[in-house]
Design a protein around this motif. Structure first.
Motif, PDB file in Angstrom:
ATOM      1  N   THR A  20      -5.161  -6.344  14.166  1.00  0.00           N
ATOM      2  CA  THR A  20      -4.277  -7.096  13.263  1.00  0.00           C
ATOM      3  C   THR A  20      -2.914  -7.427  13.856  1.00  0.00           C
ATOM      4  OG1 THR A  20      -3.344  -5.107  12.255  1.00  0.00           O
ATOM      5  CG2 THR A  20      -5.333  -6.015  11.249  1.00  0.00           C
ATOM      6  N   TYR A  21      -2.638  -6.962  15.080  1.00  0.00           N
ATOM      7  CA  TYR A  21      -1.338  -7.274  15.693  1.00  0.00           C
ATOM      8  C   TYR A  21      -1.293  -8.731  16.131  1.00  0.00           C
ATOM      9  CZ  TYR A  21      -0.571  -2.260  15.683  1.00  0.00           C
ATOM     10  OH  TYR A  21      -0.400  -0.965  15.275  1.00  0.00           O
ATOM     11  N   PRO A  22      -0.130  -9.393  16.088  1.00  0.00           N
ATOM     12  CA  PRO A  22       1.220  -8.874  15.844  1.00  0.00           C
ATOM     13  C   PRO A  22       1.586  -8.681  14.377  1.00  0.00           C
ATOM     14  CG  PRO A  22       1.337 -11.219  16.262  1.00  0.00           C
ATOM     15  CD  PRO A  22      -0.101 -10.831  16.444  1.00  0.00           C
ATOM     16  N   GLY A  23       0.640  -8.859  13.478  1.00  0.00           N
ATOM     17  CA  GLY A  23       0.892  -8.571  12.076  1.00  0.00           C
ATOM     18  C   GLY A  23       1.480  -9.716  11.291  1.00  0.00           C
ATOM     19  N   ASN A  24       1.835  -9.401  10.045  1.00  0.00           N
ATOM     20  CA  ASN A  24       2.334 -10.404   9.113  1.00  0.00           C
ATOM     21  C   ASN A  24       3.250  -9.707   8.121  1.00  0.00           C
ATOM     22  OD1 ASN A  24       2.750 -12.293   7.084  1.00  0.00           O
ATOM     23  ND2 ASN A  24       0.582 -12.861   6.878  1.00  0.00           N
ATOM     24  N   ALA A  25       4.500 -10.120   8.069  1.00  0.00           N
ATOM     25  CA  ALA A  25       5.487  -9.477   7.196  1.00  0.00           C
ATOM     26  C   ALA A  25       5.156  -9.641   5.724  1.00  0.00           C
ATOM     27  CB  ALA A  25       6.881 -10.036   7.476  1.00  0.00           C
ATOM     28  N   SER A  26       4.292 -10.614   5.370  1.00  0.00           N
ATOM     29  CA  SER A  26       3.940 -10.861   3.972  1.00  0.00           C
ATOM     30  C   SER A  26       2.460 -10.612   3.697  1.00  0.00           C
ATOM     31  CB  SER A  26       4.299 -12.303   3.591  1.00  0.00           C
ATOM     32  OG  SER A  26       5.671 -12.555   3.798  1.00  0.00           O
ATOM     33  N   GLY A  27       1.779  -9.930   4.603  1.00  0.00           N
ATOM     34  CA  GLY A  27       0.348  -9.775   4.486  1.00  0.00           C
ATOM     35  C   GLY A  27      -0.087  -8.489   3.818  1.00  0.00           C
ATOM     36  N   LEU A  28      -1.340  -8.096   4.093  1.00  0.00           N
ATOM     37  CA  LEU A  28      -1.861  -6.829   3.615  1.00  0.00           C
ATOM     38  C   LEU A  28      -1.104  -5.686   4.283  1.00  0.00           C
ATOM     39  CD1 LEU A  28      -5.677  -7.685   3.711  1.00  0.00           C
ATOM     40  CD2 LEU A  28      -4.144  -7.763   1.739  1.00  0.00           C
ATOM     41  N   ILE A  29      -1.260  -4.475   3.755  1.00  0.00           N
ATOM     42  CA  ILE A  29      -0.419  -3.380   4.227  1.00  0.00           C
ATOM     43  C   ILE A  29      -0.632  -3.109   5.715  1.00  0.00           C
ATOM     44  CG2 ILE A  29      -2.041  -1.606   3.486  1.00  0.00           C
ATOM     45  CD1 ILE A  29       1.844  -1.409   3.594  1.00  0.00           C
ATOM     46  N   SER A  30      -1.861  -3.202   6.222  1.00  0.00           N
ATOM     47  CA  SER A  30      -2.078  -3.004   7.661  1.00  0.00           C
ATOM     48  C   SER A  30      -1.347  -4.067   8.471  1.00  0.00           C
ATOM     49  CB  SER A  30      -3.575  -3.026   7.990  1.00  0.00           C
ATOM     50  OG  SER A  30      -4.232  -1.901   7.446  1.00  0.00           O
ATOM     51  N   GLU A  31      -1.362  -5.300   7.984  1.00  0.00           N
ATOM     52  CA  GLU A  31      -0.652  -6.376   8.679  1.00  0.00           C
ATOM     53  C   GLU A  31       0.856  -6.143   8.654  1.00  0.00           C
ATOM     54  OE1 GLU A  31      -3.444 -10.238   7.959  1.00  0.00           O
ATOM     55  OE2 GLU A  31      -2.484  -9.392   6.181  1.00  0.00           O
ATOM     56  N   ARG A  32       1.362  -5.598   7.571  1.00  0.00           N
ATOM     57  CA  ARG A  32       2.797  -5.294   7.481  1.00  0.00           C
ATOM     58  C   ARG A  32       3.174  -4.143   8.418  1.00  0.00           C
ATOM     59  NH1 ARG A  32       5.271  -7.004   2.053  1.00  0.00           N
ATOM     60  NH2 ARG A  32       3.737  -8.429   1.177  1.00  0.00           N
ATOM     61  N   LEU A  33       2.300  -3.142   8.515  1.00  0.00           N
ATOM     62  CA  LEU A  33       2.545  -2.046   9.450  1.00  0.00           C
ATOM     63  C   LEU A  33       2.565  -2.563  10.889  1.00  0.00           C
ATOM     64  CD1 LEU A  33       0.211   0.583   7.776  1.00  0.00           C
ATOM     65  CD2 LEU A  33       2.671   0.909   8.128  1.00  0.00           C
ATOM     66  N   ALA A  34       1.628  -3.441  11.208  1.00  0.00           N
ATOM     67  CA  ALA A  34       1.588  -4.017  12.552  1.00  0.00           C
ATOM     68  C   ALA A  34       2.843  -4.823  12.842  1.00  0.00           C
ATOM     69  CB  ALA A  34       0.339  -4.907  12.693  1.00  0.00           C
ATOM     70  N   HIS A  35       3.283  -5.610  11.874  1.00  0.00           N
ATOM     71  CA  HIS A  35       4.479  -6.427  12.054  1.00  0.00           C
ATOM     72  C   HIS A  35       5.716  -5.554  12.256  1.00  0.00           C
ATOM     73  CE1 HIS A  35       8.039  -8.693  10.630  1.00  0.00           C
ATOM     74  NE2 HIS A  35       7.458  -9.707  11.245  1.00  0.00           N
ATOM     75  N   ALA A  36       5.831  -4.485  11.485  1.00  0.00           N
ATOM     76  CA  ALA A  36       6.998  -3.608  11.593  1.00  0.00           C
ATOM     77  C   ALA A  36       7.086  -2.968  12.972  1.00  0.00           C
ATOM     78  CB  ALA A  36       6.950  -2.537  10.510  1.00  0.00           C
ATOM     79  N   LEU A  37       5.928  -2.569  13.515  1.00  0.00           N
ATOM     80  CA  LEU A  37       5.945  -1.963  14.848  1.00  0.00           C
ATOM     81  C   LEU A  37       6.300  -2.996  15.909  1.00  0.00           C
ATOM     82  CD1 LEU A  37       5.384   0.568  16.584  1.00  0.00           C
ATOM     83  CD2 LEU A  37       3.079  -0.355  16.914  1.00  0.00           C
ATOM     84  N   ARG A  42      19.154  12.383  21.305  1.00  0.00           N
ATOM     85  CA  ARG A  42      17.824  12.316  20.720  1.00  0.00           C
ATOM     86  C   ARG A  42      17.988  12.051  19.230  1.00  0.00           C
ATOM     87  NH1 ARG A  42      13.460  15.396  22.250  1.00  0.00           N
ATOM     88  NH2 ARG A  42      14.746  16.345  23.851  1.00  0.00           N
ATOM     89  N   THR A  43      17.095  11.235  18.679  1.00  0.00           N
ATOM     90  CA  THR A  43      17.145  10.964  17.248  1.00  0.00           C
ATOM     91  C   THR A  43      15.731  10.810  16.712  1.00  0.00           C
ATOM     92  OG1 THR A  43      18.226   9.601  15.543  1.00  0.00           O
ATOM     93  CG2 THR A  43      17.231   8.431  17.379  1.00  0.00           C
ATOM     94  N   SER A  44      15.604  10.808  15.414  1.00  0.00           N
ATOM     95  CA  SER A  44      14.327  10.538  14.758  1.00  0.00           C
ATOM     96  C   SER A  44      14.621   9.847  13.435  1.00  0.00           C
ATOM     97  CB  SER A  44      13.529  11.823  14.533  1.00  0.00           C
ATOM     98  OG  SER A  44      14.238  12.718  13.702  1.00  0.00           O
ATOM     99  N   GLY A  45      13.619   9.173  12.906  1.00  0.00           N
ATOM    100  CA  GLY A  45      13.822   8.472  11.646  1.00  0.00           C
ATOM    101  C   GLY A  45      12.543   7.858  11.138  1.00  0.00           C
ATOM    102  N   GLN A  46      12.686   6.989  10.156  1.00  0.00           N
ATOM    103  CA  GLN A  46      11.554   6.341   9.509  1.00  0.00           C
ATOM    104  C   GLN A  46      11.838   4.844   9.404  1.00  0.00           C
ATOM    105  OE1 GLN A  46       8.832   8.123   8.187  1.00  0.00           O
ATOM    106  NE2 GLN A  46       9.668  10.126   8.765  1.00  0.00           N
ATOM    107  N   LEU A  47      10.887   4.023   9.787  1.00  0.00           N
ATOM    108  CA  LEU A  47      10.990   2.571   9.629  1.00  0.00           C
ATOM    109  C   LEU A  47      10.322   2.197   8.313  1.00  0.00           C
ATOM    110  CD1 LEU A  47       9.860   1.611  13.239  1.00  0.00           C
ATOM    111  CD2 LEU A  47      12.220   1.772  12.402  1.00  0.00           C
ATOM    112  N   HIS A  48      11.084   1.629   7.395  1.00  0.00           N
ATOM    113  CA  HIS A  48      10.540   1.304   6.068  1.00  0.00           C
ATOM    114  C   HIS A  48       9.600   0.104   6.162  1.00  0.00           C
ATOM    115  CE1 HIS A  48      10.367   1.050   1.706  1.00  0.00           C
ATOM    116  NE2 HIS A  48      10.522  -0.264   1.830  1.00  0.00           N
ATOM    117  N   VAL A  49       8.423   0.245   5.532  1.00  0.00           N
ATOM    118  CA  VAL A  49       7.441  -0.834   5.500  1.00  0.00           C
ATOM    119  C   VAL A  49       7.135  -1.269   4.067  1.00  0.00           C
ATOM    120  CG1 VAL A  49       5.099  -1.536   6.158  1.00  0.00           C
ATOM    121  CG2 VAL A  49       6.419  -0.032   7.662  1.00  0.00           C
ATOM    122  N   GLY A  50       7.040  -0.319   3.139  1.00  0.00           N
ATOM    123  CA  GLY A  50       6.704  -0.666   1.762  1.00  0.00           C
ATOM    124  C   GLY A  50       6.687   0.570   0.895  1.00  0.00           C
TER     125      GLY A  50
END
Length: 340
Positions: free
Chosen positions: A109-126, A16-24
């Motif tokens: 907003t999915y699948p998101g945008n790696a260069s977009g607004l923060i919600s779009e970046r969150l969607a892209h990261a997921l 089992r593990t846990s962590g954080q995916l960096h978005v910004g």
């Protein structure tokens, strides 16, 4: 391969593990991340992904998913379970539905945008983590805090996906939803906006079986709805072969579902205090009213009678209403489908 996917595919045994995916980051330097919990079984198998929160006030699913993951024994599993408890951490911190920094509806907003607004970046990261990893993903929601609702499901049909409607219905059956609502992606339904930008629809496009599980009311801790989700997670994990099917904690999936093809809102014609005469989940017959509106001069006006039979998906629990505000979310057309 994703960060989570790389860890799941390591041949290092159950863990089992846990962590954080960096978005910004924020102006203060504070990181914007997506937290996750991953549980890897003793043997390879399918992956169940529980996504706990797209909207910031939808709490019940977060609690249920984290409790479920906490109780898992990796050494007894064949396959994996992943929980991303929040996809919208800034909205969660603000105790509101939408991210206060761009006001987007993240579930459009999915699948998101790696260069977009923060919600779009969150969607892209997921989505970058989910693709190629998840076999089944549950997009966990609630109604808004002003409404009561029994647990129900919402799903879409993607014309180009290898995932069929029958696949999605079978994955929903362990939760015994009181209605299973098929949502029109083309914009002819009850909600405006980019419905095709929903997480579950974009997962279908990626070949992942996905649907929305609606668990009661927002901004509340509702033990009975959380328990429904936990039982369903367990039963679905058994169905997927992740957990042992001999466990007594597993409930049999529903054999039929009430599939809703059309939904709509009942709104208030006048302001006042809404006094309901029904409960969420009720079948309201043609000609019946769901309650009264009491004005501050003590006069009472019945809510307009139903033009046809309808099932109350959600019913307003906040009595203060203005003209045009929503009183009830109603299923108007449905049938019964058998689950293979």
């Amino acid at each position: 391969m994703s960060i989570i996917g790389d860890w799941l595919h390591k041949s290092e045994g159950p863990a089992r593990t846990s962590g954080q995916l960096h978005v910004g980051s924020m102006a203060s330097g504070m990181a914007v991340t997506l937290p996750y919990v991953a549980v890897r079984g003793a043997r390879p198998g399918r992956t169940l992904w529980l996504h706990g929160q797209v909207h910031g006030d939808e709490i019940n699913g977060m609690v249920a998913a984290l409790r479920f993951a906490r109780a898992l024994r990796p050494e007894a599993m064949q396959g994996n379970v992943v929980v991303t408890p929040t996809g919208n951490p800034q909205a969660l911190d603000a105790r509101r539905k939408r991210n206060p920094y761009d006001e987007l509806d993240l579930d459009q907003t999915y699948p998101g945008n790696a260069s977009g607004l923060i919600s779009e970046r969150l969607a892209h990261a997921l989505m970058a983590e989910v693709r190629g990893v998840a076999d089944v993903l549950i997009n966990l929601h609630t109604m808004n805090p002003l409404f009561d609702a029994r647990p129900y499901t919402v799903y879409k049909v993607h014309p180009d996906s290898r995932v069929t409607e029958a696949d999605v219905l079978a994955a929903m059956a362990p939760f015994h939803p009181h209605v299973a609502c098929q949502q029109d992606v083309g914009g002819k339904g009850e909600l405006p906006g980019n419905i095709s930008g929903a997480l579950d629809y974009q997962c279908l496009a990626a070949g992942i079986c996905a649907f929305m599980l609606e668990l009661g009311s927002g901004s509340r801790f509702e033990p009975e709805n959380i328990a429904v989700a936990e039982r369903g997670f367990h039963a679905l994990a058994v169905q997927m072969g992740i957990l042992d099917g001999t466990s007594t904690a597993s409930a049999a999936p529903a054999r039929t579902l009430r599939r809703v093809k059309r939904r709509g809102w009942i709104t208030a014609d006048g302001g006042g205090l809404f006094l309901p005469a029904a409960r969420a989940g009720d079948l309201v017959r043609e000609g019946a009213s769901i309650g009264d509106t009491m004005r501050l001069d003590a006069s009472v006006t019945p809510v307009s009678p139903f033009p046809r039979d309808g099932v109350l998906i959600g019913l307003r629990s906040d009595p203060v209403v203005h003209t045009g505000e929503r009183l009830a979310f109603v299923a108007w057309e449905w049938d019964t489908v058998n689950i293979a």
